[in-house]
Design a protein around this motif. Structure first.
Motif, PDB file in Angstrom:
ATOM      1  N   LEU A   1      45.920  46.944  33.137  1.00  0.00           N
ATOM      2  CA  LEU A   1      44.807  47.882  33.046  1.00  0.00           C
ATOM      3  C   LEU A   1      44.948  49.013  34.068  1.00  0.00           C
ATOM      4  CD1 LEU A   1      41.979  45.253  32.550  1.00  0.00           C
ATOM      5  CD2 LEU A   1      42.488  47.123  30.953  1.00  0.00           C
TER       6      LEU A   1
ATOM      7  N   TYR B   1      36.977  41.845  37.091  1.00  0.00           N
ATOM      8  CA  TYR B   1      36.867  41.297  35.740  1.00  0.00           C
ATOM      9  C   TYR B   1      35.881  40.144  35.664  1.00  0.00           C
ATOM     10  CZ  TYR B   1      41.346  43.599  36.308  1.00  0.00           C
ATOM     11  OH  TYR B   1      42.308  44.503  36.668  1.00  0.00           O
TER      12      TYR B   1
ATOM     13  N   GLY C   1      41.577  47.324  22.354  1.00  0.00           N
ATOM     14  CA  GLY C   1      42.187  46.920  23.615  1.00  0.00           C
ATOM     15  C   GLY C   1      43.298  45.902  23.427  1.00  0.00           C
TER      16      GLY C   1
ATOM     17  N   LEU D   1      45.028  50.390  26.471  1.00  0.00           N
ATOM     18  CA  LEU D   1      43.687  50.816  26.084  1.00  0.00           C
ATOM     19  C   LEU D   1      43.801  52.085  25.246  1.00  0.00           C
ATOM     20  CD1 LEU D   1      41.628  50.493  29.421  1.00  0.00           C
ATOM     21  CD2 LEU D   1      41.787  48.836  27.548  1.00  0.00           C
TER      22      LEU D   1
ATOM     23  N   ALA E   1      35.921  44.434  31.996  1.00  0.00           N
ATOM     24  CA  ALA E   1      36.668  45.009  33.114  1.00  0.00           C
ATOM     25  C   ALA E   1      35.923  46.230  33.624  1.00  0.00           C
ATOM     26  CB  ALA E   1      38.076  45.397  32.673  1.00  0.00           C
TER      27      ALA E   1
END
Length: 430
Positions: A100, A107, A248, A256, A284
């Motif tokens: 990410l 998270y 995602g 993403l 997230a």
């Protein structure tokens, strides 16, 4: 066609099973017995290329051996200890941090996308400054079937209206522009209206959005749409909450979809493809939001199946393969090929009104004719069921067919799937 063993089971089920299944299930009338990679096999032994990837979930295909091994090993050790730490959870969190964007470094783990969406809404409501008491969303959006998710998009049921306090903005639906404009001469007017009605209002706390609205028909935003909205939200203190439940995990060719579209969200929800179809979801976000005392009181991110070891094991295995085998790059390559093949079908069939997509996520919009663009759900249904009879499974809803094959698809399977789809369209429209 549905064989006798499947018909017999479906007849037995009908005595007790509530109706209300998805359109693809209701129309298809299949009983699937097993899956391997891109192929599903029904109870009568018929095989199908699965271009719906489960429910747009099987990033690695069905029963990927590394995910099976991870689940099998974990099932023999431990299933559930509420949200307590279990072996391997630290490794999953580190893996998420690698995949990410850097600013999304905190998270919370859940079991479904809607559950994580609800958690994101609680974070927004807990941390919003006084006076920022409204949420915003986009038309054609879908964020789940729970109350908060429904209220976002004004989804009423029966005679009950639960629109809540959300404000709706225009989605970038160029094929069906609600303003009757044409891109690019429109100047992306829909984005300007979102800015005026949402981003610049002092009482809006967050915009909850799908970067590429999926259930609405895979609506791919044109250049300029998110650039205008994201900058305005940032300038006016409106949080960006990206619902990447569908996109995602690499589905659009980047981990993403926000990354490909130049959006820097404050919170992101991921689920479907994160554990290759096993129930698992992630919220997230920025540390200052998810660690805020107002949002992180005891039990704030806990639920019965949150952080369950089986979901963690499946997610570690799935994401590990995606990272190791650089599958997001593979998605971009295969997506370019699939887009080229589908655009050729678009040129051949007037009733295939629009083809749009990113990576390995495409929407095919069927219409009665190219001039009126009247939705043709009957044609979409006929294409779906005909393709199924010919050995290709797709996802149908209304007059839209969605395609989202596994990332492990090879070029031969891609061509086979498109060939079957073309045959189905030819039969359904002739």
């Amino acid at each position: 066609m549905t064989g006798h063993r499947q018909r017999a089971q479906l007849a037995r089920e009908a005595a007790h099973l509530a109706p209300g299944a998805s359109e693809e299930t209701a129309f298809g009338q299949r009983v699937f017995a097993r899956g391997r990679g891109t192929v599903l096999t029904d109870l009568d032994g018929n095989d199908y290329l699965d271009f719906a990837a489960g429910t747009l979930t099987q990033s690695l295909g069905h029963c990927h051996p590394e995910v099976v091994d991870a689940l099998t090993a974990q099932a023999a050790r431990l299933w559930n200890v509420h949200d307590a730490a279990t072996e391997g959870r630290d490794e999953l969190l580190a893996l998420l941090a690698r995949l990410l964007p850097d600013h999304l470094d905190t998270y919370a783990l859940f079991s479904t996308g809607a559950e994580a969406v609800e958690a994101a809404l609680r974070v927004v409501q807990a941390t919003a400054p006084p006076g920022r008491n409204r949420l915003a969303a986009l038309r054609h959006g879908f964020h789940g079937k729970t109350m908060g998710a429904r209220m976002l998009v004004h989804w009423d049921i029966g005679h009950q209206a639960f629109a809540g306090n959300s404000v709706l903005g225009y989605a970038p639906h160029c094929y069906r522009c609600p303003l009757a404009l044409e891109y690019p001469s429109c100047g992306v007017r829909c984005a300007a209206l979102v800015r005026a009605h949402i981003a610049e209002k002092p009482n809006v706390s967050a915009l909850v959005f799908e970067p590429v609205p999926g259930a609405g028909g895979v609506i791919v935003p044109p250049p300029g749409y998110w650039e205008q909205i994201a900058d305005a939200c940032r300038d006016h203190g409106v949080l960006l909450v990206a619902d990447e439940v569908l996109t995602g995990g690499g589905r659009t060719g980047s981990f993403l979809a926000c990354e490909a579209l130049g959006i820097e969200p404050d919170l992101v929800v991921l689920s479907k493809g994160m554990a290759n179809g096993f129930p698992f979801a992630v919220l997230a976000g920025r540390a200052d939001l998810l660690r805020s005392p107002a949002a992180a009181g005891a039990g704030s991110y806990a639920s019965t199946y949150a952080s369950n070891p089986l979901g963690i094991a499946a997610a570690r295995a799935t994401l590990g393969v995606i990272e190791r085998d650089r599958l997001t790059e593979r998605v971009r390559e295969l997506g370019a090929l699939l887009g080229e093949r589908l655009r050729a079908l678009h040129a051949r069939y007037e009733q295939l009104g629009d083809v749009r997509g990113m990576g390995l996520l495409f929407g095919l919009e069927f219409v009665t004719d190219g001039h009126s663009r009247s939705p043709a759900p009957g044609i979409a249904r006929a294409v779906h069921t005909t393709a199924l009879d010919l050995g290709l499974r797709t996802a149908v809803g209304g007059h839209i067919i969605r395609l989202a094959p596994p990332f492990t698809l090879d070029e031969g399977e891609l061509d086979d799937g498109v060939r079957i789809l073309a045959d189905a369209i030819e039969r359904a429209t002739s």
